[in-house]
Design an enzyme around this catalytic site. Structure first.
Site, PDB file in Angstrom:
ATOM      1  N   TYR A   1       3.973  -0.441  -7.582  1.00 37.23           N
ATOM      2  CA  TYR A   1       4.705   0.662  -6.936  1.00 37.23           C
ATOM      3  C   TYR A   1       6.053   0.924  -7.610  1.00 37.23           C
ATOM      4  O   TYR A   1       6.650   1.987  -7.409  1.00 37.23           O
ATOM      5  CB  TYR A   1       4.939   0.390  -5.437  1.00 37.23           C
ATOM      6  N   ILE A  54      -0.128   0.497   8.094  1.00 39.58           N
ATOM      7  CA  ILE A  54       1.132   0.556   7.346  1.00 39.58           C
ATOM      8  C   ILE A  54       1.420   1.989   6.897  1.00 39.58           C
ATOM      9  O   ILE A  54       1.386   2.300   5.705  1.00 39.58           O
ATOM     10  CB  ILE A  54       1.089  -0.414   6.145  1.00 39.58           C
ATOM     11  N   SER A  77       6.134   7.091   5.135  1.00 39.77           N
ATOM     12  CA  SER A  77       6.786   8.395   5.216  1.00 39.77           C
ATOM     13  C   SER A  77       8.133   8.294   4.536  1.00 39.77           C
ATOM     14  O   SER A  77       8.788   7.260   4.595  1.00 39.77           O
ATOM     15  CB  SER A  77       6.978   8.834   6.675  1.00 39.77           C
ATOM     16  N   ARG A 112       9.909  11.303  10.783  1.00 36.82           N
ATOM     17  CA  ARG A 112       8.571  10.709  10.881  1.00 36.82           C
ATOM     18  C   ARG A 112       8.618   9.185  10.807  1.00 36.82           C
ATOM     19  O   ARG A 112       7.814   8.503  11.434  1.00 36.82           O
ATOM     20  CB  ARG A 112       7.676  11.238   9.761  1.00 36.82           C
ATOM     21  N   SER A 167       9.373   8.414  14.340  1.00 33.79           N
ATOM     22  CA  SER A 167       8.315   8.726  15.322  1.00 33.79           C
ATOM     23  C   SER A 167       7.083   7.849  15.088  1.00 33.79           C
ATOM     24  O   SER A 167       6.436   7.426  16.048  1.00 33.79           O
ATOM     25  CB  SER A 167       7.957  10.210  15.309  1.00 33.79           C
TER      26      SER A 167
END
Ligand SMILES: NC(=O)c1ccc[n+]([C@@H]2O[C@H](COP(=O)([O-])OP(=O)(O)OC[C@H]3O[C@@H](n4cnc5c(N)ncnc54)[C@H](OP(=O)(O)O)[C@@H]3O)[C@@H](O)[C@H]2O)c1
Length: 259
Positions: free
Chosen positions: A50, A224, A227, A232, A235
């Site tokens: 990543y 998992i 965002s 988000r 939320s």
């Protein structure tokens, strides 16, 4: 009502709801992980490939949240076979950690190469640099091959998962082997406009995304979501104030196989 966690042998319990970090890098990765930790996430998912372990580590360090309160996963790409120790050392340095809570083989290597790689992960676990070890994107047959060769079964299999991919038999197969199912890409695999989801969302005063996350958690499948949108991030973590009914769970299960 808390979201809960699943026990892992010899490692800290794994929170059922974590924060995914694929495709966020640099300042965005740092800001998103800071926001996630502020929102209450205590489980972070990253990987060597990543390219954001340093930002994840710095965000965790700067957050002031005690290290032992956060479950951290990273993954080794199978192409690093033969360089397992150096790969984990680089991850730990970037993450500013002495050990990760979970270290996964990111996807299955070419035929015949999985067992030596798995043995290397077990060796690092024995040295205390990975509290638990597991796999990602493995089939049950591939998991069985590791167990047969070493007597050690992966603690976790992280797989692509969501209502359309729901497969009760596959979950049962993992549970029979003592392997925790961790789902990834909960939203990318889901039509958030599906009436089954929007109806349940309206009934509980939430959005469809939270229905999808709650559905995972009620099945005790780790999830998992990723965002980089501040609202988000918050939320998606707010799923502890409602419970899907048995009928709603069954209706979401029945989305399995839908295109
Ligand atoms: N082991 C593996 O091979 C593997 C593969 C893929 C993923 N993963 C892990 O799993 C994590 C999650 O999977 P993913 O990143 O592929 O996909 P995902 O979490 O299913 O979806 C992320 C996408 O959904 C959007 N989104 C987030 N919250 C939303 C909401 N409440 N409503 C509507 N859209 C929302 C995000 O947009 P914004 O960011 O713009 O909000 C982003 O475009 C990854 O980050 C990674 O950590 C592992």
């Amino acid at each position: 009502m808390t979201i809960g966690s699943v026990p892992l042998a010899g490692a800290p319990a794994m929170p059922l709801l974590g924060f995914g970090t694929w495709q966020i890098k640099g300042a965005a990765a740092y800001a998103s992980v800071r926001r996630a930790l502020e929102a209450g996430y205590r489980h972070l998912d990253t990987a060597t490939v990543y390219g954001n372990e340093a930002e994840v580590g710095r965000a965790l360090h700067d957050s002031g949240v005690p290290r032992d309160e956060v479950f951290v996963t990273t993954k080794i790409p199978p192409e690093r076979a033969g360089k397992e120790s150096a790969t984990l050392a680089a991850s730990l340095k970037a993450l500013e950690l002495d050990a990760v809570d979970l270290w996964l083989i990111h996807w299955s290597p070419r035929r015949g190469r999985a067992v030596p790689l798995w043995q290397a992960l077990l060796a690092e676990q024995a040295e205390g640099r990975a509290r638990a070890v597991g796999v990602s994107n493995f089939s049950l047959d591939e998991i069985d091959e590791l167990t047969a060769a070493t007597g050690q079964t992966p603690a976790v299999n992280q797989i692509r998962w969501g209502p359309r991919l729901y497969d009760a038999e596959l979950v049962a197969g993992h549970r029979r082997r003592g392997v925790v199912v961790e789902g990834y890409s909960p939203f990318k695999t889901t039509d958030l406009h599906d009436p089954v989801l929007t109806r349940a969302a309206a009934a509980h005063g939430v959005d469809a995304a939270r229905v999808v996350l709650r559905w995972h958690v009620q099945h005790e499948i780790v999830v998992i979501p990723k965002s980089s949108t501040p609202e988000r991030i918050v939320s998606n973590f707010s799923i502890d104030g409602f419970t899907l009914t048995d009928e709603e769970m069954a209706a979401v299960d029945a989305l399995a196989g839908r295109r």
